[in-house]
Design a protein around this motif. Sequence first.
Motif, PDB file in Angstrom:
ATOM      1  N   TRP A   4       0.814  -1.210   0.000  1.00 16.45           N
ATOM      2  CA  TRP A   4       0.000   0.000   0.000  1.00 16.45           C
ATOM      3  C   TRP A   4       0.856   1.272   0.000  1.00 16.45           C
ATOM      4  O   TRP A   4       0.613   2.204  -0.764  1.00 16.45           O
ATOM      5  CB  TRP A   4      -0.932  -0.041   1.211  1.00 16.45           C
ATOM      6  N   ILE A  24      -5.417  -3.983  -6.776  1.00  9.32           N
ATOM      7  CA  ILE A  24      -6.488  -4.403  -5.871  1.00  9.32           C
ATOM      8  C   ILE A  24      -7.428  -5.376  -6.568  1.00  9.32           C
ATOM      9  O   ILE A  24      -7.858  -6.365  -5.969  1.00  9.32           O
ATOM     10  CB  ILE A  24      -7.251  -3.177  -5.327  1.00  9.32           C
ATOM     11  N   GLY A  28      -6.785  -8.101  -4.282  1.00  5.96           N
ATOM     12  CA  GLY A  28      -7.619  -7.833  -3.120  1.00  5.96           C
ATOM     13  C   GLY A  28      -6.991  -6.822  -2.176  1.00  5.96           C
ATOM     14  O   GLY A  28      -5.950  -6.240  -2.458  1.00  5.96           O
ATOM     15  N   VAL A  29      -7.663  -6.626  -1.048  1.00  9.69           N
ATOM     16  CA  VAL A  29      -7.204  -5.690  -0.035  1.00  9.69           C
ATOM     17  C   VAL A  29      -7.121  -6.426   1.292  1.00  9.69           C
ATOM     18  O   VAL A  29      -8.073  -7.077   1.708  1.00  9.69           O
ATOM     19  CB  VAL A  29      -8.177  -4.491   0.108  1.00  9.69           C
ATOM     20  N   ASP A  30      -6.000  -6.313   1.941  1.00 13.38           N
ATOM     21  CA  ASP A  30      -5.823  -6.902   3.263  1.00 13.38           C
ATOM     22  C   ASP A  30      -6.885  -6.314   4.204  1.00 13.38           C
ATOM     23  O   ASP A  30      -7.103  -5.101   4.197  1.00 13.38           O
ATOM     24  CB  ASP A  30      -4.423  -6.572   3.775  1.00 13.38           C
ATOM     25  N   PRO A  31      -7.542  -7.142   5.004  1.00  9.18           N
ATOM     26  CA  PRO A  31      -8.581  -6.626   5.902  1.00  9.18           C
ATOM     27  C   PRO A  31      -8.115  -5.473   6.793  1.00  9.18           C
ATOM     28  O   PRO A  31      -8.883  -4.561   7.081  1.00  9.18           O
ATOM     29  CB  PRO A  31      -8.970  -7.846   6.746  1.00  9.18           C
ATOM     30  N   ARG A  34      -8.516  -2.124   4.767  1.00  4.68           N
ATOM     31  CA  ARG A  34      -9.800  -1.768   4.148  1.00  4.68           C
ATOM     32  C   ARG A  34     -10.282  -0.384   4.558  1.00  4.68           C
ATOM     33  O   ARG A  34     -10.758   0.383   3.724  1.00  4.68           O
ATOM     34  CB  ARG A  34     -10.859  -2.812   4.495  1.00  4.68           C
ATOM     35  N   LYS A  35     -10.142  -0.053   5.829  1.00  2.00           N
ATOM     36  CA  LYS A  35     -10.616   1.246   6.315  1.00  2.00           C
ATOM     37  C   LYS A  35      -9.907   2.396   5.603  1.00  2.00           C
ATOM     38  O   LYS A  35     -10.485   3.448   5.380  1.00  2.00           O
ATOM     39  CB  LYS A  35     -10.411   1.334   7.824  1.00  2.00           C
ATOM     40  N   GLU A  36      -8.661   2.183   5.237  1.00  2.00           N
ATOM     41  CA  GLU A  36      -7.885   3.220   4.575  1.00  2.00           C
ATOM     42  C   GLU A  36      -8.091   3.229   3.057  1.00  2.00           C
ATOM     43  O   GLU A  36      -8.143   4.284   2.434  1.00  2.00           O
ATOM     44  CB  GLU A  36      -6.397   3.015   4.889  1.00  2.00           C
ATOM     45  N   VAL A  37      -8.244   2.045   2.462  1.00  2.00           N
ATOM     46  CA  VAL A  37      -8.306   1.922   1.007  1.00  2.00           C
ATOM     47  C   VAL A  37      -9.706   2.157   0.445  1.00  2.00           C
ATOM     48  O   VAL A  37      -9.871   2.837  -0.565  1.00  2.00           O
ATOM     49  CB  VAL A  37      -7.784   0.528   0.572  1.00  2.00           C
ATOM     50  N   TRP A  38     -10.713   1.593   1.086  1.00  2.00           N
ATOM     51  CA  TRP A  38     -12.074   1.660   0.533  1.00  2.00           C
ATOM     52  C   TRP A  38     -12.593   3.075   0.302  1.00  2.00           C
ATOM     53  O   TRP A  38     -13.300   3.312  -0.685  1.00  2.00           O
ATOM     54  CB  TRP A  38     -13.050   0.839   1.379  1.00  2.00           C
TER      55      TRP A  38
END
Length: 139
Positions: A4, A24, A28-31, A34-38
């Motif tokens: 990231w 992504i 995918g996105v590491d759990p 997620r709060k930062e990427v989504w």
Amino acid sequence: MFQWLTFIDSEGRIIDSKALRKRIFYGGVDPGLRKEVWPFLLGYHAYDSTSAEREYLMSVKKSEYEAIKNQWQSISTEQAKRFTKFRERKGVIDKDVVRTDRSLSFYDGDDNPNVNLLRDILLTYSFYNFDLGYCQVPI
């Protein structure tokens, strides 16, 4: 999982949004990220925004949310008797929140604060966009 931080410059801007979205899509996105990427993927944050700009936006949005939440929370029982649409909408939301899938660990258990948080979010959004109303979405 991808790196990231390799997609972020020193001020917090996304360097190559197309490459990031492609990474992504395939990886995918590491759990934990997620709060930062989504927020970027959903268009809430602009890819070229700085960390400081995003922090400011979040504080403004939080203040707006709290102001709207305070509006519906300040409706007295007497006022609610005359505010039929709000009273009905609140009743439906209260029923729906109780039926939230408790097999999900986030909502598991009695007196779970996340259930109350969900209720507050739904009521606040319903009050924010009052003309839209509230309805269940069939699965």
